[in-house]
Write a protein that holds these residues in place. Structure first.
Motif, short mmCIF file in Angstrom:
data_model
loop_
_atom_site.label_atom_id
_atom_site.label_comp_id
_atom_site.label_asym_id
_atom_site.label_seq_id
_atom_site.Cartn_x
_atom_site.Cartn_y
_atom_site.Cartn_z
N ILE A 327 0.85 -1.19 0.00
CA ILE A 327 0.00 0.00 0.00
C ILE A 327 0.88 1.24 0.00
CG2 ILE A 327 -1.88 1.21 1.17
CD1 ILE A 327 -2.49 -1.44 2.65
N ASP A 328 0.75 2.07 -1.03
CA ASP A 328 1.59 3.25 -1.16
C ASP A 328 0.99 4.43 -0.39
OD1 ASP A 328 3.47 5.12 -1.93
OD2 ASP A 328 2.50 5.52 -3.86
N CYS A 329 1.69 4.85 0.66
CA CYS A 329 1.30 6.02 1.45
C CYS A 329 2.44 7.03 1.48
CB CYS A 329 0.96 5.59 2.88
SG CYS A 329 -0.39 4.40 3.01
N SER A 330 3.23 7.07 0.41
CA SER A 330 4.47 7.85 0.43
C SER A 330 4.32 9.28 -0.08
CB SER A 330 5.55 7.13 -0.38
OG SER A 330 5.18 7.04 -1.75
N ALA A 331 3.12 9.66 -0.53
CA ALA A 331 2.94 11.03 -1.01
C ALA A 331 3.11 12.02 0.14
CB ALA A 331 1.56 11.19 -1.63
N SER A 332 3.81 13.12 -0.12
CA SER A 332 4.00 14.16 0.90
C SER A 332 2.74 15.01 0.99
CB SER A 332 5.19 15.05 0.56
OG SER A 332 6.38 14.29 0.52
N ALA A 333 2.36 15.39 2.22
CA ALA A 333 1.15 16.20 2.40
C ALA A 333 1.26 17.52 1.67
CB ALA A 333 0.90 16.42 3.89
#
Length: 471
Positions: A327-333
């Motif tokens: 699961i890709d959760c690597s995007a920066s806010a």
């Protein structure tokens, strides 16, 4: 196709939270005509693409626009936020901004709204639906409400490569994939990664089957210290006093972080791992305990490649267990950490003037535009608080925030506006303390006494870091 000519006082580019908060203040504090353009079909910016289980990390009382309440005044009675003020879901936030536009902005007759349009620069924009072009005559200023760019998990490009046979999904589309795998590999140590791990735990996935890939451990904030209610005075204002005392009494930067942790201002997942990241993520104590139940936290730095059975890092590999969904959760806010002047001629670029609160910041900047005529005074009142990334960024962020609070407190009109702004939260708690309430007065006394030496200590640390080229 003929270009259509439009006229307004303020052209606001972006109908996300920042643009909406800015427009709301202009609408209620001036007689200006406002034109808002946005590339999305509905207002709300990145909330249009939020993953299904996202919620605010801080109380809803701090979010939205000044004129319309988002928080329902509830205290959560169950779940990992039990005992604390409610956190609006992504669906609630999206519906809220839609209601603000359709029930407040458009009926006013002073707001023109052009969704599904892209700004081309030079006061021109184009419809994404039919290519129609528009040119705007702007009588006052352009407001770039897109500068604090938010990276969206659904559409961002990961920094790693992966083979075609990897079971992989952005967090936005994980729900249809749940239950088809025995293990879940969550890549990303920020807010989205935290949300995903907690969501899996709440849906009865065993902690042993969640594998959290964290490139950098983070310092976290205790949500109990962010509650804008008088009943939480000793948590919220007490935490501010604790923070000032921890800074003032510290002997080094490491000692300062240790003291901030000892006094409950900052939290971390693992006591044996020194955090090197700070993004301002907020957790409850129950959420922290749940995260600490995870038995597999992978710390090899950033992922460089994903193959069917392994994660690859610089100089290391980690073998994934069988039947794993990545699961890709690597995007920066927020991806734009550069600072530019908020007020610069005929352009206003809203940025954070108070840490953790971009919508309050946008509202305050709009009020300064409406209430003050002198350009230099506007600039003094809206010095940017830099967005943090590393742990060391906590220092200039905190120093800038303290500086702004001092400047605002010396301006009677702005001080009164902040007191009445629902997005502020804490001013009323402080000013509502009775003089004979000795316990609360003692906390306020501690806060006042430690503020100046804390600021001096911060400036010393910042000077030393700059001399070493670390800031």
């Amino acid at each position: 196709m003929k270009t259509e000519q439009l006229t307004c006082d303020y052209l606001i580019v972006g109908a996300g939270a920042v643009g909406m908060a800015f427009a709301d203040v202009l609408l209620h504090e001036t007689d200006a005509n406002i034109l808002i353009i946005d590339k999305n079909a509905k207002p709300g910016g990145h909330w249009n693409y939020a993953y299904p289980f996202v919620t605010l990390h801080q109380p809803s009382a701090f979010y939205g626009v000044c004129s319309k309440e988002l928080n329902r005044g509830i205290i959560d009675k169950c779940g990992m936020n039990e005992g604390l003020m409610g956190l609006a879901s992504g669906q609630e936030v999206s519906a809220y901004f839609d209601a603000v536009m359709n029930e407040t902005f458009l009926p006013s007759g002073r707001v023109q709204y052009y969704p599904m349009c892209e700004y081309q620069g030079d006061k021109q924009f184009i419809s994404l639906l039919n290519g129609k072009r528009y040119e705007v005559s702007v009588k006052k200023k352009i407001v770039d409400a897109t500068y604090l760019n938010t990276s969206i998990p659904l559409t961002h490009t990961p920094s790693f490569s992966l083979d075609s046979d990897v079971d992989f999904t952005p967090v936005n589309t994980v729900v249809p994939r749940i239950g088809k795998h025995q293990n879940y590999v969550v890549i990303g140590g920020g807010k989205t990664g935290v949300d995903t791990c907690l969501w899996l735990l709440q849906n009865h996935v065993s902690p042993d089957n969640i594998h959290w890939v964290v490139s950098r451990d983070a310092w976290l904030l205790n949500r109990k210290n962010t509650q804008p209610l008088d009943s939480f005075f000793f948590d919220t204002i007490g935490a501010q006093a604790n923070q000032m005392e921890a800074i003032a009494s510290s002997s080094s930067i490491d000692d300062m972080f240790d003291k901030l942790e000892e006094r409950g201002v900052l939290l971390r997942i693992d006591k044996d791992v020194r955090p090197s990241m700070f993004h301002g993520a907020t957790v409850s104590e129950l959420e922290l305990s749940a995260l600490q139940s995870l038995t597999s936290i992978v710390r090899h730095g950033r992922v460089t490649h994903i193959s069917k059975d392994e994660l690859h890092f610089n100089g290391a590999t980690w073998r994934m267990p069988e039947s794993s969904l990545v699961i890709d959760c690597s995007a920066s806010a927020i991806t734009n950490l550069d600072i530019k002047p908020v007020f610069d001629g005929d352009v206003i670029t809203p940025q954070t003037v108070r840490a953790y609160q971009p919508v309050f910041s946008a509202a305050l900047i709009a009020h300064v535009e409406a209430a003050y005529a002198d350009e230099k005074q506007k600039q003094v009142l809206t010095q940017v608080v830099p967005l943090p990334n590393r742990d060391l960024d906590w220092l200039p962020m905190t120093a800038a925030m303290l500086r702004n609070m001092k400047v605002w407190g010396e301006d009677e009109g702005l001080r009164a506006w902040i007191y009445h702004c629902r997005l502020d939260g804490f001013s009323r708690i402080v000013h509502g303390v009775a003089k004979d309430d000795m316990q609360k007065m003692q906390v306020l006394g501690r806060l006042k006494e430690a503020a100046v030496p804390a600021m001096q200590k911060l400036m010393t640390y910042i000077h030393d870091l700059k001399a070493k080229g670390q800031l």
